[in-house]
Design a protein around this motif. Sequence first.
Motif, PDB file in Angstrom:
ATOM      1  N   TRP A  68       0.840  -1.208   0.000  1.00 41.83           N
ATOM      2  CA  TRP A  68       0.000   0.000   0.000  1.00 41.83           C
ATOM      3  C   TRP A  68       0.871   1.253   0.000  1.00 41.83           C
ATOM      4  O   TRP A  68       0.627   2.179  -0.787  1.00 41.83           O
ATOM      5  N   SER A  69       1.892   1.290   0.844  1.00 44.95           N
ATOM      6  CA  SER A  69       2.767   2.468   0.908  1.00 44.95           C
ATOM      7  C   SER A  69       3.518   2.667  -0.405  1.00 44.95           C
ATOM      8  O   SER A  69       3.626   3.797  -0.899  1.00 44.95           O
ATOM      9  N   ILE A  70       4.035   1.581  -0.964  1.00 38.31           N
ATOM     10  CA  ILE A  70       4.776   1.683  -2.226  1.00 38.31           C
ATOM     11  C   ILE A  70       3.865   2.183  -3.337  1.00 38.31           C
ATOM     12  O   ILE A  70       4.256   3.034  -4.156  1.00 38.31           O
ATOM     13  N   THR A  71       2.641   1.676  -3.378  1.00 35.93           N
ATOM     14  CA  THR A  71       1.701   2.082  -4.427  1.00 35.93           C
ATOM     15  C   THR A  71       1.390   3.567  -4.351  1.00 35.93           C
ATOM     16  O   THR A  71       1.449   4.287  -5.363  1.00 35.93           O
ATOM     17  N   GLN A  72       1.081   4.057  -3.158  1.00 38.23           N
ATOM     18  CA  GLN A  72       0.711   5.472  -3.012  1.00 38.23           C
ATOM     19  C   GLN A  72       1.906   6.395  -3.261  1.00 38.23           C
ATOM     20  O   GLN A  72       1.759   7.448  -3.889  1.00 38.23           O
ATOM     21  N   SER A  73       3.072   6.022  -2.786  1.00 35.45           N
ATOM     22  CA  SER A  73       4.257   6.862  -2.998  1.00 35.45           C
ATOM     23  C   SER A  73       4.694   6.844  -4.459  1.00 35.45           C
ATOM     24  O   SER A  73       5.121   7.869  -5.005  1.00 35.45           O
ATOM     25  N   GLY A 123       6.333  10.681  -8.228  1.00 30.81           N
ATOM     26  CA  GLY A 123       7.111  10.498  -9.442  1.00 30.81           C
ATOM     27  C   GLY A 123       7.866   9.195  -9.535  1.00 30.81           C
ATOM     28  O   GLY A 123       9.033   9.160  -9.941  1.00 30.81           O
ATOM     29  N   GLY A 124       7.218   8.096  -9.159  1.00 36.55           N
ATOM     30  CA  GLY A 124       7.845   6.792  -9.275  1.00 36.55           C
ATOM     31  C   GLY A 124       8.750   6.428  -8.127  1.00 36.55           C
ATOM     32  O   GLY A 124       9.489   5.434  -8.212  1.00 36.55           O
TER      33      GLY A 124
END
Length: 283
Positions: free
Chosen positions: A208-213, A218-219
């Motif tokens: 979830w954190s990786i997806t939102q960040s 900017g990737g």
Amino acid sequence: MCRRSKIPSSMPIEKGEVSTISNEAATPKASSSSSSRPRIPLYVALLLIPFLPSDWYINRGYTQWFHGVAILQLVTNNQFVAKFCALQGLTVCCGWYACMACDYVWHGRFGHLLYRNMPTALMSYMIEEYTSETHNIILKHDDYLLSYGAMGVAHLLDFLGHPILCWYFWKKSASYYSCDNNKNKTNNAVAVLTWPIIITTYLFSRLWSITQSYVNYGGSWQFHYFGTHVYDIPHNSLHLWYPAYIAEAVCYVVIISWKLVFPTNTQQNQVYSIRYADTTKTA
């Protein structure tokens, strides 16, 4: 959820009788009661996820991801997903209420994070305006009945969507475990806190954190998301993310420590029923 046959206390047990799980008494009846429910195979439901609208999971809170997994469990009736929801719900509750508590202790804002993230129709009865400097909210007080009534509804929805939903999946997971092991009662922690559940729930949180960040920065891949894209929070209150992540980490540390210090031997926890002859039949 599952039925068991009762063994009369006066029934004599033959010498050398082997104690095994009574498949005739427990398993068929348990499966028949659960099989009557409509369900979708888990792999079919997972294959449909990529076709969902992106706004269902992009810039959506981790609680909403929790609710999405809960819906997945209800349509598939999958035991693993039920245990997943139980532990995920626990970590969500720990993080969310730690964040709200710190907001009240540091800023004196009781429930403001909850009110400002409610549906717009409900917010209109609670929020007067936003301050221009910090984007804080000013609550309405002109109509106490409507404003405080809306706040009460917000807390009720919060209670149902967090601790009650979490408790439901803990009880459901325990009932699954009881049926599988032919037990009348079981420790909920033993039923839920298995290593696969611990690992997958933690990885799901990081996903979830990786997806939102990744979407909002900017990737960039961040294992802990910080920002205002997902939740509506004051501009000067990004530090409120820390209590949520710390509470989640403490939750996992306690669980893992418990697993290592008190390892669970599932074979010792199984209780076997004793097969006996049908008393209605004559010798």
